[in-house]
Design an enzyme around this catalytic site. Sequence first.
Site, short mmCIF file in Angstrom:
data_model
loop_
_atom_site.label_atom_id
_atom_site.label_comp_id
_atom_site.label_asym_id
_atom_site.label_seq_id
_atom_site.Cartn_x
_atom_site.Cartn_y
_atom_site.Cartn_z
CB SER A 136 -0.89 0.01 1.25
OG SER A 136 -1.59 1.24 1.37
CE1 TYR A 149 -4.10 -2.78 4.95
CE2 TYR A 149 -3.44 -0.58 4.31
CZ TYR A 149 -3.74 -1.88 3.98
OH TYR A 149 -3.68 -2.28 2.67
#
Length: 289
Positions: A136, A149
């Site tokens: 990400s 996350y």
Amino acid sequence: MAKVLITGIAGGFGKPTALALMARGHEVAGSVRSRAGQNAETVAELEAAGAQIVEMDVTDTASTEAGVAEAIDALGGLQVLFNNAGIGSYGIQELMAPEDMARVFDVNVTGVQRVMRSALPHLRAQGRGTVLYTSSLIGRIATPFYGTYSASKWALEAIVECYRTELSGFGIESCIIEPGAMPTAFFDGLVTPSDPDREAGYGDFAQVPTMSAAGLAQMLDATPAQRPERIAEAVLALLDMPHGQKPFRTVVDHTGVGPEIERYNDVLHDVTRTVLTNFGIERMLDLNA
């Protein structure tokens, strides 16, 4: 054409990538935690398109070993592994229980390790392979409310840095894909904190994550180019490149953040090569462009 295993094939990135690969003639197997329930329709569509589906829980070692073995048998081999299964989280960091953090890391980090330990003996034995990973943009920087996350994706990036060097001598190339935020079901399954006592201590600020999420949704609605199909395109482009000439990191973003992450990645690439050169082991980076 390659034999490809995609973990989390029913997810927002997995399904379009699998369909795009099969449309190009690749053979695809993919894992789901369960064929039933919310995955049933997607599984049926993927199987109708030619995918081999195996049930596999990446948080369970025995399940992962059995699932990877079943996928390799179904494909009659394996050339490409796409570590795509993942789970998101969102909320004020203090409010995230340790158990919630452990759940996210068990999927996003330890889950990848389970899959790698199950697949790598096959790839090493044949002396060649390609491993892709879904990371990400916030696996490179941290933004508010995504602390858990981001931490899991930072950890993923770290272990992949090691896999890149340690597997290069076995002909196994490593490629990280770094998407920006995408409008997928990822946002429907987020791990969120549930600690009303601590939340009360944040006063009005406790409402900011909800407002921030609404703003992100509006931004994605206004950015039609930012869609999961971009990941499928990136995977196809990587597999079209010659073995050993693929970039280590590929940014996929149309929100304007991507160029800054690419600049960061370029600097890290130079730092990494300099450090490994100082230790005389820079050849361990040569399997990526």
